[in-house]
Design a protein around this motif. Structure first.
Motif, PDB file in Angstrom:
ATOM      1  N   ASN A  37     -58.391  34.022   4.664  1.00 60.31           N
ATOM      2  CA  ASN A  37     -58.905  32.701   4.285  1.00 60.31           C
ATOM      3  C   ASN A  37     -59.341  32.636   2.824  1.00 60.31           C
ATOM      4  O   ASN A  37     -59.893  31.625   2.381  1.00 60.31           O
ATOM      5  CB  ASN A  37     -60.106  32.339   5.161  1.00 60.31           C
ATOM      6  CG  ASN A  37     -59.729  32.314   6.627  1.00 60.31           C
ATOM      7  OD1 ASN A  37     -58.661  31.836   6.969  1.00 60.31           O
ATOM      8  ND2 ASN A  37     -60.593  32.872   7.473  1.00 60.31           N
ATOM      9  N   GLY A  38     -59.148  33.737   2.120  1.00 63.52           N
ATOM     10  CA  GLY A  38     -59.527  33.755   0.706  1.00 63.52           C
ATOM     11  C   GLY A  38     -60.991  34.105   0.481  1.00 63.52           C
ATOM     12  O   GLY A  38     -61.452  34.118  -0.661  1.00 63.52           O
ATOM     13  N   ALA A  39     -61.726  34.401   1.552  1.00 67.04           N
ATOM     14  CA  ALA A  39     -63.138  34.770   1.388  1.00 67.04           C
ATOM     15  C   ALA A  39     -63.250  36.163   0.774  1.00 67.04           C
ATOM     16  O   ALA A  39     -62.438  37.043   1.065  1.00 67.04           O
ATOM     17  CB  ALA A  39     -63.840  34.727   2.741  1.00 67.04           C
ATOM     18  N   MET A  40     -64.249  36.322  -0.095  1.00 69.47           N
ATOM     19  CA  MET A  40     -64.384  37.573  -0.839  1.00 69.47           C
ATOM     20  C   MET A  40     -65.288  38.558  -0.100  1.00 69.47           C
ATOM     21  O   MET A  40     -66.340  38.190   0.399  1.00 69.47           O
ATOM     22  CB  MET A  40     -64.945  37.269  -2.218  1.00 69.47           C
ATOM     23  CG  MET A  40     -64.011  36.390  -3.050  1.00 69.47           C
ATOM     24  SD  MET A  40     -64.697  35.923  -4.646  1.00 69.47           S
ATOM     25  CE  MET A  40     -65.444  34.354  -4.250  1.00 69.47           C
ATOM     26  N   HIS A  41     -64.836  39.818  -0.068  1.00 67.96           N
ATOM     27  CA  HIS A  41     -65.600  40.849   0.627  1.00 67.96           C
ATOM     28  C   HIS A  41     -65.711  42.098  -0.242  1.00 67.96           C
ATOM     29  O   HIS A  41     -64.797  42.420  -0.987  1.00 67.96           O
ATOM     30  CB  HIS A  41     -64.910  41.239   1.934  1.00 67.96           C
ATOM     31  CG  HIS A  41     -64.783  40.112   2.895  1.00 67.96           C
ATOM     32  ND1 HIS A  41     -65.813  39.708   3.698  1.00 67.96           N
ATOM     33  CD2 HIS A  41     -63.742  39.274   3.154  1.00 67.96           C
ATOM     34  CE1 HIS A  41     -65.413  38.682   4.430  1.00 67.96           C
ATOM     35  NE2 HIS A  41     -64.163  38.399   4.113  1.00 67.96           N
ATOM     36  N   PHE A  42     -66.827  42.772  -0.094  1.00 67.23           N
ATOM     37  CA  PHE A  42     -66.995  44.052  -0.775  1.00 67.23           C
ATOM     38  C   PHE A  42     -67.806  44.990   0.105  1.00 67.23           C
ATOM     39  O   PHE A  42     -68.767  44.584   0.749  1.00 67.23           O
ATOM     40  CB  PHE A  42     -67.725  43.858  -2.106  1.00 67.23           C
ATOM     41  CG  PHE A  42     -68.187  45.164  -2.703  1.00 67.23           C
ATOM     42  CD1 PHE A  42     -67.264  46.021  -3.276  1.00 67.23           C
ATOM     43  CD2 PHE A  42     -69.523  45.546  -2.657  1.00 67.23           C
ATOM     44  CE1 PHE A  42     -67.670  47.251  -3.803  1.00 67.23           C
ATOM     45  CE2 PHE A  42     -69.927  46.767  -3.182  1.00 67.23           C
ATOM     46  CZ  PHE A  42     -69.000  47.609  -3.761  1.00 67.23           C
ATOM     47  N   ASP A  43     -67.381  46.243   0.128  1.00 71.38           N
ATOM     48  CA  ASP A  43     -68.118  47.251   0.882  1.00 71.38           C
ATOM     49  C   ASP A  43     -68.220  48.488   0.007  1.00 71.38           C
ATOM     50  O   ASP A  43     -67.218  48.980  -0.505  1.00 71.38           O
ATOM     51  CB  ASP A  43     -67.347  47.574   2.174  1.00 71.38           C
ATOM     52  CG  ASP A  43     -68.121  48.534   3.057  1.00 71.38           C
ATOM     53  OD1 ASP A  43     -69.165  49.051   2.605  1.00 71.38           O
ATOM     54  OD2 ASP A  43     -67.685  48.770   4.193  1.00 71.38           O
ATOM     55  N   SER A  44     -69.438  48.982  -0.193  1.00 71.25           N
ATOM     56  CA  SER A  44     -69.605  50.112  -1.117  1.00 71.25           C
ATOM     57  C   SER A  44     -69.228  51.456  -0.490  1.00 71.25           C
ATOM     58  O   SER A  44     -69.109  52.452  -1.204  1.00 71.25           O
ATOM     59  CB  SER A  44     -71.033  50.156  -1.655  1.00 71.25           C
ATOM     60  OG  SER A  44     -71.933  50.433  -0.604  1.00 71.25           O
ATOM     61  N   ALA A  45     -69.039  51.483   0.833  1.00 64.13           N
ATOM     62  CA  ALA A  45     -68.566  52.726   1.449  1.00 64.13           C
ATOM     63  C   ALA A  45     -67.126  52.947   0.995  1.00 64.13           C
ATOM     64  O   ALA A  45     -66.320  52.032   1.017  1.00 64.13           O
ATOM     65  CB  ALA A  45     -68.638  52.636   2.966  1.00 64.13           C
ATOM     66  N   GLY A  46     -66.802  54.145   0.566  1.00 60.21           N
ATOM     67  CA  GLY A  46     -65.466  54.398   0.033  1.00 60.21           C
ATOM     68  C   GLY A  46     -65.443  54.358  -1.486  1.00 60.21           C
ATOM     69  O   GLY A  46     -64.399  54.568  -2.105  1.00 60.21           O
ATOM     70  N   CYS A  47     -66.611  54.081  -2.079  1.00 62.48           N
ATOM     71  CA  CYS A  47     -66.696  53.997  -3.546  1.00 62.48           C
ATOM     72  C   CYS A  47     -66.500  55.386  -4.165  1.00 62.48           C
ATOM     73  O   CYS A  47     -67.062  56.374  -3.700  1.00 62.48           O
ATOM     74  CB  CYS A  47     -68.065  53.447  -3.940  1.00 62.48           C
ATOM     75  SG  CYS A  47     -68.323  53.396  -5.724  1.00 62.48           S
ATOM     76  N   LEU A  48     -65.695  55.430  -5.214  1.00 60.92           N
ATOM     77  CA  LEU A  48     -65.429  56.693  -5.904  1.00 60.92           C
ATOM     78  C   LEU A  48     -66.351  56.875  -7.109  1.00 60.92           C
ATOM     79  O   LEU A  48     -66.222  57.824  -7.867  1.00 60.92           O
ATOM     80  CB  LEU A  48     -63.954  56.758  -6.309  1.00 60.92           C
ATOM     81  CG  LEU A  48     -62.980  56.657  -5.120  1.00 60.92           C
ATOM     82  CD1 LEU A  48     -61.543  56.479  -5.598  1.00 60.92           C
ATOM     83  CD2 LEU A  48     -63.090  57.885  -4.220  1.00 60.92           C
ATOM     84  N   GLU A  49     -67.265  55.925  -7.290  1.00 59.36           N
ATOM     85  CA  GLU A  49     -68.327  56.010  -8.307  1.00 59.36           C
ATOM     86  C   GLU A  49     -67.777  56.112  -9.723  1.00 59.36           C
ATOM     87  O   GLU A  49     -68.350  56.798 -10.560  1.00 59.36           O
ATOM     88  CB  GLU A  49     -69.275  57.181  -7.983  1.00 59.36           C
ATOM     89  CG  GLU A  49     -69.986  56.995  -6.649  1.00 59.36           C
ATOM     90  CD  GLU A  49     -70.580  58.284  -6.085  1.00 59.36           C
ATOM     91  OE1 GLU A  49     -71.062  59.110  -6.870  1.00 59.36           O
ATOM     92  OE2 GLU A  49     -70.544  58.458  -4.854  1.00 59.36           O
TER      93      GLU A  49
END
Lengths: 442, 94
Positions: free
Chosen positions: B52-64
Motif C-alpha cells: 500500500n506504499g506505507a513506510m516501515h522500518f525495523d532496526s533488527a538486522g541493522c549492520l550499524e
C-alpha cells in the motif's frame, strides 16, 4: 577515582585503537581499550586488503604470525559494461608462493613492508588486541562509551551509562560514525559527499575452487577492482578479494548519488554477482556473512580537528582514508595514526602536559607520516573521481573498443575508425580534460 | 536480473537484538522523498514500503554502517545511536 585512573583510555578496538594500545603498553603506560562489541573486531569489516607497510614497521614480520588470509601477488582491474568486461591483470611473479620473510630482503623479493594481505577483521583485530594485551594493555568489551567525561573544557575520561572511568588522555578510535568526536564539535556531521557505503558478501569456496578459479597457490591471492556497472555507472565500484577459502565480494557506492541511482545498493551487489564475468567465479559458493560499512572517502577535505585538551582522534573517526581508484586504503592509515597518537601521548606524559598544546606532536607526527603526506598528495582526487564518465562512459567505451577490436565479421574497418566512434561517444574534449585532470591529481 | 532478497542474506549473520530498545528510530510520517533515499541506500534493506506504499522500518538486522544517519539523520530519523554494548550485529569474519 584517582586509584582507578588510567594513563590512557582508547575508545574502539579497531586497528587504530589496538595499534595505539600496543604502542602505549609497550612503553609501560597504563592503557585500557573500551569496545562496544563482543571482542575486538566484532563490529568491524573491510573490503579486504591491508597494506602492510605501517604495521610492518611496528611489528616486523607480523604476517608470519597474524591471521592474515592471503598475500596479494596478483592485481586485476576490470571495466564492466552491463554484459562485457575489459580486464587488466598484473601478476607479481618474481617470488615464491608462500615465502614470508621478516624484512624480506632476499633477492628478487619485495620487502615485507611492500606486501599487502587480504584480511578478515573479526579474526585479525583480536590478534592485534592480543599483542597489546601481551604488553599489558587491557580490553573492556561489550561496553559502549555513551559520552566523554569533561572538566573545564578538557576531556578527562569516559562515561558508559552510570559508570565513569578517568584517564590523562582519551584516544578516540570509534570509527567513521564518531559520535564522540561529534559531541566535542570536532567532527562536523559527515556528509554524503564524503562517504560511500560498502556492502560485502563473504562467499565460501573449496581450496580447489580457490586454486582453479583464481590461481591461488599456497598463501598467495589476488585483489580485483571493478569499475562501471557494479555501482550502476556512478561513483563507486566492485571488489573481489581472495581469502584463504572464501572471497570477499562487494560493491561501494558514493552516497551523494543515491537519488540518481537506478536501483538499490543491495540490488547493485546482486546484479554484480550475476555479471557474466563474476557469476562463474562464485558459482556453488556459500554465503557465510553479509556485512556493510561506510567508507570515509572525502580525503583531506573531511579531516576534522584531531587534537584537543586530553583527546586525540584516529583512524576512520579522523577521516583517514584514501581512494585513489586503483588502491583503496584505510587500515594502513588507521594503524599509522594509532601509532602517532600513542607516541604523542607518550611524549605528553613525559612532560606531564596533556593539553592540546602538549598533545600537538600528534599533528606533527602525522604531517611527517604517510597519512598526511598521501592525503595531501591525493587531495584533488575525490573531486576528479566524482565524474560520472569514470564509472559509466569510460567502462562502456573500453568494452566497445574491445568488442570491435576482437570481432571479425566480413571486411575489416581501419582501427582508428573502429575506436573513433566509441571515443566520440564520450567526447574527445572530455577525454583530454579528464586525462589531464587525472594526471595532475595523482 | 534477480530481485535481491536481503533478508535471506541477513539470516546468516549473527545478531543480538535488544528487544524493545531500538537504536534507530524513524520519525512519524517521514518525508517520502527522504525515505526513498534510504530504501535504496540501506545495505540491509531495512527501510521498506508495503504493497500500500506505507513506510516501515525495523532496526533488527541493522549492520550499524551509519548510511541512514549520514543521508537522513537530520530529516527523518528521530534517533541514531549505536546499540547498547554487546548488542547488535556481531561479525564472525568481518
Amino acid at each position: 577515582m584517582s586509584d582507578d585512573k588510567f594513563d590512557v583510555i582508547v575508545v574502539g578496538a579497531g586497528l587504530a585503537g589496538c595499534t595505539a594500545a600496543y604502542v602505549l603498553a609497550r612503553e609501560g603506560l597504563e592503557v585500557v581499550v573500551i569496545e562496544r562489541g563482543n571482542g575486538a573486531g566484532s563490529k568491524n569489516m573491510t573490503g579486504g586488503r591491508l597494506y602492510a607497510h605501517t604495521l610492518e614497521r611496528i611489528l616486523p614480520g607480523f604476517a608470519e604470525e597474524a591471521p592474515i588470509e592471503r598475500r596479494v601477488t596478483r592485481e586485476k582491474i576490470s571495466f564492466l559494461s552491463d554484459r562485457d568486461a575489459v580486464t587488466m591483470d598484473y601478476q607479481a611473479g618474481d617470488y615464491q608462493a608462500g615465502d614470508y620473510q621478516a624484512g624480506g630482503q632476499a633477492a628478487g623479493r619485495r620487502p615485507a613492508t611492500a606486501e599487502s594481505y587480504t584480511v578478515l577483521r573479526a579474526r585479525f583485530d583480536p590478534w592485534l588486541m592480543g599483542k597489546a594485551e601481551e604488553k599489558g594493555a587491557s580490553l573492556i568489551d561489550g561496553i559502549r562509551v555513551s559520552e566523554l567525561l569533561t572538566r573545564d573544557g578538557r576531556v578527562v575520561g569516559v562515561k558508559a551509562g552510570d559508570d565513569e572511568l578517568e584517564a590523562d588522555c582519551v584516544i578516540l578510535a570509534d570509527g567513521v560514525n564518531s559520535l564522540l568526536g561529534e559531541s566535542l564539535g570536532f567532527v562536523k556531521k559527515v556528509t554524503p559527499h564524503h562517504c560511500a557505503v560498502g556492502a560485502k558478501e563473504l562467499i565460501e569456496l573449496t581450496p580447489q575452487q580457490m586454486r582453479d578459479r583464481f590461481g591461488c597457490e599456497g598463501r598467495d591471492g589476488l585483489a580485483w577492482l571493478f569499475a562501471g556497472m557494479p555501482s550502476d555507472g556512478l561513483m563507486g565500484g566492485g571488489f573481489l578479494y581472495t581469502n584463504e577459502t572464501s572471497v570477499s565480494l562487494g560493491v561501494v557506492f558514493g552516497l551523494h548519488n543515491i537519488e540518481a541511482a537506478g536501483k538499490s545498493v543491495p540490488q547493485m551487489l546482486e546484479d554484480f554477482k550475476a555479471h557474466p564475468a563474476v557469476r562463474p567465479l562464485i558459482e556453488g559458493g556459500q554465503l557465510i556473512e553479509y556485512s556493510a560499512h561506510v567508507v570515509p572517502e572525502g580525503g583531506l577535505a573531511m579531516v576534522p580537528k584531531i587534537v584537543g585538551d586530553g583527546v586525540l582522534l584516529t583512524g576512520d573517526a579522523a577521516g583517514f582514508c584514501l581512494n585513489v581508484g586503483y588502491t583503496v586504503r584505510g587500515m594502513d592509515l588507521a594503524i599509522a595514526s594509532g601509532e602517532a597518537a600513542a607516541k604523542a601521548v607518550i611524549a605528553a606524559k613525559a612532560r606531564g602536559d596533556f593539553s592540546a598544546a602538549g598533545l600537538n606532536q600528534y599533528q606533527t607526527l602525522l604531517n611527517d607520516s604517510v597519512v598526511m603526506k598521501d592525503l595531501t598528495l591525493y587531495r584533488k582526487l575525490p573531486g576528479f573521481l566524482d565524474n560520472p564518465r569514470m564509472f559509466g562512459a569510460y567502462p562502456d567505451m573500453a568494452a566497445g573498443v574491445m568488442a570491435d577490436l576482437f570481432t571479425v565479421d566480413g571486411p575489416s574497418k581501419p582501427l582508428l575508425k573502429k575506436a573513433g566512434g566509441h571515443l566520440r561517444k564520450v567526447g574527445l574534449l572530455n577525454l583530454v580534460k579528464d586525462g589531464l585532470k587525472g594526471v595532475t591529481s595523482l | 536480473m534477480t530481485r535481491v532478497n536481503v533478508d535471506a542474506k541477513l539470516v546468516v549473520d549473527k545478531f543480538f537484538v535488544d528487544e524493545g530498545n531500538p537504536h534507530i528510530v524513524l520519525k512519524k510520517s517521514p518525508d517520502p522523498r527522504e525515505f526513498a533515499k534510504l530504501e535504496k541506500a540501506c545495505p540491509a534493506g531495512l527501510y521498506k514500503r508495503d504493497a500500500n506504499g506505507a513506510m516501515h522500518f525495523d532496526s533488527a538486522g541493522c549492520l550499524e554502517c551509519g548510511t541512514c544517519r549520514i543521508l537522513c539523520g537530520h530529516t527523518i530519523l528521530e534517533k541514531w545511536d549505536y546499540p547498547t554494548g554487546s548488542m547488535g550485529v556481531m561479525y564472525r569474519y568481518g
